[in-house]
Write an enzyme that holds these catalytic residues in place. Structure first.
Site: not given
Length: 279
Positions: A63, A59, A217, A84, A238, A119, A16, A98
Site C-alpha cells: 500500500k 493490499t 470480517y 489500495n 467489518g 489501535g 476480493s 478504505d
C-alpha cells in the site's frame, strides 16, 4: 474485456475475487479479476504488467510501496499515505477507498461525540483521522508498547485538523475510566480468525459504548461483537467496510452505480461465504 487484479502477499484467503466478481455482474461489466500473489522481490518487475490492466487493488505489503509508481494520488491517498486502488487511466491514479468504505458502513449514525479507537496502526490511523475530521473527540487506546506511536498520531491530528481534540490512553487503563463513547472502533487484529477468543479490550468497557464498529470480517461475528450486543450496543461488522470500499473502486474504474439493496445483499452473501469456509 476489461482486466483487473489484486496485488498483495500473501493472498491465500482474500475475499476480493468473489466481491469484485459480483460487483462486475451487478455493474453489467464483462471483466476478468486476477489474483497476483507477488513476493516483495518480484514487485518492481511486475509494474509493466500492472500498467496494462484497467485497474487493480493493492493490499499488504504494497500500500505504501506502490505510491512512487502512481502518476497521480487522490487526496485520500495523500492523507493516509497509502493506496489500495489504482485506476490505470492517465498513467495510474492511486486512491484510498478504505475511508469511504468505513464511512459508508456506519449506517447513517453520526461519527461525532466521543469516539474510542482501539489501535493506532495503519487502519487505526485512518479511523482516528476520519473521526476527528467529522468533529469527534477521539481517544486512542493502545498497548503500552504502542504509546509513542499513538502520541505521534495525536500530535499529527491536532496539527492538521483545526479544533481536533485527541487523547491517548492504554487499553489496560480503560476499565478504570468513566467516559462514555458514542463509538468504539476496533482497529486491532484481536479476535481475528483463527484466534477467535482474543479481545482488544476489557469487556467491562462495553456498557459505556453506544455503537461498536469491528474492522475484522473473519469471523463474521467476533467475540467483541457478541459481547457488545449482550451489553446493549449497536454493532457493525467489518464485511460492510470491505464491500463498500470495493464498490468505490468500481466507481473510480468505470463509473459504476449500484442500488443500496443490492450492496446490502452482497454483504450478507459474503458473510455467508466466510461462515461456510470457517465451518
Amino acid at each position: 474485456m476489461k482486466r483487473f487484479a489484486i496485488l498483495g502477499y500473501p493472498l491465500g484467503h482474500t475475499m476480493s475475487p468473489p466481491i469484485h466478481k459480483r460487483l462486475f455482474e451487478l455493474g453489467g461489466q464483462q471483466a476478468e479479476y486476477e489474483v497476483l500473489q507477488t513476493q516483495p522481490d518480484q514487485f518492481e518487475a511486475l509494474w509493466p504488467y500492472l500498467r496494462q490492466l484497467d485497474g487493480f487493488n493493492v493490499t499488504i505489503p504494497y500500500k505504501q510501496q506502490i505510491i512512487p509508481f502512481c502518476a497521480q494520488l487522490d487526496d485520500t491517498a495523500k492523507r493516509y499515505g497509502a493506496v489500495n486502488v489504482v485506476d490505470c487511466k492517465n498513467g495510474g491514479v492511486g486512491y484510498n477507498t478504505d475511508c469511504v468504505g468505513f464511512l459508508r458502513s456506519l449506517e447513517g449514525i453520526p461519527l461525532k461525540g466521543e469516539v474510542l479507537v482501539a489501535g493506532a496502526g495503519g487502519v487505526g490511523r485512518m479511523f482516528a483521522i476520519e473521526s476527528a475530521r467529522h468533529g469527534a473527540r477521539v481517544t486512542l487506546a493502545v498497548r503500552q508498547s504502542s504509546i509513542e506511536r499513538a502520541l505521534e498520531l495525536q500530535r499529527e491530528m491536532e496539527r492538521e485538523i483545526p479544533g481536533a481534540a485527541a487523547r491517548v490512553v492504554t487499553l489496560d487503563s480503560l476499565p478504570q475510566e468513566e467516559a462514555r463513547y458514542r463509538w468504539l472502533i476496533n482497529a486491532t487484529p484481536a479476535g481475528m480468525y483463527p484466534k477467535v477468543d482474543d479481545m482488544p479490550l476489557d469487556p467491562s468497557v462495553l456498557p459505556r459504548c453506544e455503537n461498536v464498529f469491528e474492522a475484522i470480517y473473519n469471523p463474521v461475528q467476533t467475540k467483541l461483537m457478541r459481547l457488545a450486543q449482550q451489553a446493549g450496543c449497536h454493532v457493525i461488522g467489518g464485511m460492510a467496510m470491505l464491500v463498500w470500499q470495493a464498490v468505490q473502486a468500481h466507481q473510480y474504474w468505470y463509473g459504476a452505480q449500484y442500488r443500496e439493496e443490492d450492496i446490502a445483499a452482497l454483504i450478507r452473501e459474503m458473510e455467508k461465504q466466510v461462515e461456510g469456509a470457517d465451518g
